[in-house]
Design an enzyme around this catalytic site. Sequence first.
Site, PDB file in Angstrom:
ATOM      1  N   HIS A  68       0.738  -1.206   0.249  1.00 40.64           N
ATOM      2  CA  HIS A  68      -0.157  -0.067   0.043  1.00 40.64           C
ATOM      3  C   HIS A  68       0.880   1.243   0.210  1.00 40.64           C
ATOM      4  O   HIS A  68       0.247   2.276  -0.415  1.00 40.64           O
ATOM      5  CB  HIS A  68      -1.079  -0.020   1.308  1.00 40.64           C
ATOM      6  CG  HIS A  68      -2.157  -0.738   0.779  1.00 40.64           C
ATOM      7  ND1 HIS A  68      -2.311  -2.045   1.288  1.00 40.64           N
ATOM      8  CD2 HIS A  68      -3.263  -0.619  -0.031  1.00 40.64           C
ATOM      9  CE1 HIS A  68      -3.447  -2.531   0.652  1.00 40.64           C
ATOM     10  NE2 HIS A  68      -4.098  -1.787  -0.056  1.00 40.64           N
ATOM     11  N   CYS A  75      -9.862  -2.132 -11.593  1.00 35.41           N
ATOM     12  CA  CYS A  75      -9.168  -0.791 -11.023  1.00 35.41           C
ATOM     13  C   CYS A  75      -7.778  -1.477 -10.397  1.00 35.41           C
ATOM     14  O   CYS A  75      -7.276  -0.328  -9.635  1.00 35.41           O
ATOM     15  CB  CYS A  75     -10.100  -0.298 -10.221  1.00 35.41           C
ATOM     16  SG  CYS A  75     -10.667  -1.154  -8.628  1.00 35.41           S
TER      17      CYS A  75
HETATM   18  C1  PEP Z   1      -6.977  -4.150  -5.647  1.00 32.87           C
HETATM   19  O1  PEP Z   1      -6.773  -4.903  -4.789  1.00 32.87           O
HETATM   20  O2  PEP Z   1      -6.821  -4.120  -6.755  1.00 32.87           O
HETATM   21  C2  PEP Z   1      -7.577  -2.861  -5.207  1.00 32.87           C
HETATM   22  C3  PEP Z   1      -7.727  -1.932  -6.159  1.00 32.87           C
HETATM   23  O3  PEP Z   1      -7.586  -2.473  -3.778  1.00 32.87           O
HETATM   24  P1  PEP Z   1      -6.417  -2.119  -2.877  1.00 32.87           P
HETATM   25  O4  PEP Z   1      -5.117  -1.953  -3.955  1.00 32.87           O
HETATM   26  O5  PEP Z   1      -6.545  -0.935  -2.194  1.00 32.87           O
HETATM   27  O6  PEP Z   1      -6.311  -3.248  -2.040  1.00 32.87           O
END
Ligand code: PEP
Length: 748
Positions: A364, A677
Amino acid sequence: MPEKRESESRKLLGRLRDTMASDSAGQARLDEITHLIAQSMQTEVCSIYLFRDADTLELCATEGLNDDAVHQTRLRRGEGLVGRVAKTTQIVNTPDAPQTKGFRYMPETGEEVFSSFLGVPIQRLGEAMGVLVVQSKDARKFTADEVYALEVVAMVLAEMTELGAFVSDEAGLSALHQQPKMFRGTSAQEGAAEGNVYLHEPRVVVSNPVADDPEIELQRLEEAVETLRVSVDEMLSGARTADKEQMQVLEAYRMFANSKGWLRRMEEDISRGLSAEAAVEKEQSVARARIGQANDAYLRERLHDLDDLSNRLLRILTGQGQDTGAEVPERAVLVARNIGPGELLEYGRNLKAIVLEDGSVGSHAGIVARALAIPLVIQAKGITTDALNGDPILVDGEQGIVHLRPEDTVMTAFKDKIAMLAKAQDRYTDIRDKPATARCGTTVALQMNAGLMADLPSLESSGAEGVGLFRTELQFLIRNQVPKRSELAALYARVLDAALGKRVVFRTLDIGSDKVLPYMKPQDEPNPALGWRAIRVGLDKPGVLTMQLQALLRAANGRPLTVMFPFVAQYEEYKGAKAALDKAVKREEKLGHLLPATLEVGAMLETPSLAFAPEAFFEEVEFLSIGGNDLKQFFFAADRENERVRKRYDTLNVSFLSFIEMIVLRCNATKTSLSFCGEDAGRPIEAACLAAMGLRTLSMRPASIGPVKSMLMRVNLDDLRAVIEAARDAGKQSVREDVTAYIRSLGS
Ligand code: PEP
Ligand code: MG
C-alpha cells in the site's frame, strides 16, 4: 595488565584526537597517526589503507614500510591479506604473514622482513572504509588485548575518515561518502526526479569519538540504556499483542536492551577511551558485519533488530533525529529501509521521489506513492547505509536505478531524460480529450483512481472520465483518531464538487491487512491479508461503516452517488452491506435529509470465490470492479507485498487472463457493468490485454491514462485477442512474449 593497556589505549586515543584537532593537512595527520599507533602498540610498522574507489584500496600512510610505496601500492578488495580484511570485515592475526594463505608480495613496500601481521577493518556501520595494519619482525601472534586495542583505534579512524579528516587535495583521497554510487533496484512508480537525500531515519553523526573522562561516558551510557529500556517496555505494553511479528521484534529489543554482554562490551570500549556514542556505534558495526554473513534468516532479522536498537540508543545519546519527518526540505528524495502507507501520507506531496531498501510493488505504500504520483524505486540494497542527508541523488523510476552523488556526465544525461519524459507527457496532452478508441473501433472508458482531495485536479488534466475508485481509507490512515461524520461528509462533498458532475465511485473503508489504523485495536492474526479486513470488519462492527455511509449520503445532498463495497467474498456479504446502506438511506429520509438523485451500488471482485457467486448476485449487483491487486494475490496464492513471490506470476499468465475472461462473460450474461481498478489497469500492455479479454472500463492512477490511451489507440483489439488465443492454444504460460511481438510489429 588490562588496566595498563586501558590507560595506554586512552592515552593513544587522546593523542589521535589532538592530531585531528590540529591544523595539519590530511596527509600530515595520517602520517602522524601511523607514527603514534606504531609507538603505542610497540610495533615496527603501522599502515593505513583506505578505499580510493569502491573496489581499490590504497596505502595512504605508513610508519615502517617504504615511504615511496605510499599512494602507489594498491590492492583490490579481497586481494592479499589487507584486501581480505576489507572484504570480509574480519581481522587477520598471524605470526607468519608470508606463509599465510592469500598473502600477496608487494616488493615496493619492503614488508617481506616483517613476519607478524595484524589487520583490522576500518569500518563504519558494517561498511569497510579501509584497513589498519600493524606488523613486526618477531614472529608472534598478537594478544586478544592488543587486537581489541587496535579495533578501538580503527573505530576512531573510521569516524575521522567519515568526518573528512583525511581529505586532502594533495593526497587525492576522498571520503567514502563522497564517491558516486549507483543502485539497481526495481521500479514501483515511473518518473524521474533529481533532488537531495532526506533520510526517513537520519543517520546519527558522532562528532567526537574520543572521550576525556570515561566515568562521565559510562554514566551517560547507563542513563541512555535506562531510557531505552523504559521506552522498549512502554512499546511492549502498548503493543499489539496480537501481531506476532511485532511482538517478536519488541521481545528481541527487550532481550538486547537487557543483555549484559552488549552492555559490557560497550563499557569496555569506553574504558579504552571511546565516547559513549562511539562505543554504541562500534558494537553496531560488529552487528552489521554479522548481518552480511548470517545465512539464517531468523538470525539476520534479530541482527537487524539489534541494529535498530543501537540507532535508538544513538538518538537518545546525541538527541539527533528525534523529530523524524518534521520538516521536509525542498527537493527532498526520501530514502528509507521501508515505510508504511500512513507514514508516507504524512510526507504527502512534498517529496520528489522515494527510494526504499526493501519495499514491494504491491504494497500500500507503493499504492500511496502512485496515488501521489511520486517516482518510487524499491529494493535499492544498501542505500540507507550509504546515503547521507543532503547528498545529491537522481532517481530513475523507469529503470529502477538510483544515482547517489552522481558525476557531472550522469547528471547531464539524466537531465536530458527528464526533458524527454516531459516531451512524452506533452504527447499525451495532445490526445487528452480524445476517446481511447482502438483500431477496431472499440472504445474503452478510462477512469482514474484517487484517495486524496489533492488527486481531484488530475481529473481535468488527465482526461479521465471519472473516478473509478476512490480509496476512502487514506483519509482514515492520516489521522490519529476516527474522523467525525461531519468531517467526512464535508470532505466527500468537496470531492463531488471538484468532480464537476463526473462519476465518483466511493469505496467504503478497506482497512486491515497492511492498512492498520493507528487508533483501532489491533487483531491477533497470523495472516492479516486473509484476515479480518475491509467489509468483514464493516459487517461485524457496523459503527464506522454506518457512519461512513451516512456521511456519503449527506455529501451527495441530492446529487447522484455511487458506493462500492470492498473485498466481498460471497453474496451474503454484499446483501449485508447493501442492507446497511438501505437502513442508512431510510434514516436519512426520516430525518428529512435530501436523498441522492440516483444511488448506484456495487462491489469489488477481489477474491476468486466471488467470480463463482450465484447468478442472483450478478443480477442484483449494479456493477463490479475487479481489484486486480488482491485478486491476483489470491488467485496465485502469492503475497502482493512479497517481491519474491509476486514477481513469479505474470498478469499475462493465460490462467489469469482466462479467469478474467470468465468474469467478463458472467457479467455480460447478466448485463452487469464491469471495470478493472487494480494497478495492472495502468500498465499499457496489461491494459490492452484486459481490453482484449473484454473489459470496457479501466481505472488507474492519473499519470497512466496518457500512456494507456496511447497504447489502446495503436492496437486492434480483435488482432490482439487472436494473438492471445493463439498463445493460449499453443500452451504458453504467459502471452507476454507474443503480445510484445505484436505491439512491436505495429511500429510507433
Ligand atoms: C485491488 O486490490 O486491486 C484494489 C484496487 O484495492 P487495494 O489495492 O486498495 O487493495
Ligand atoms: Mg484490494
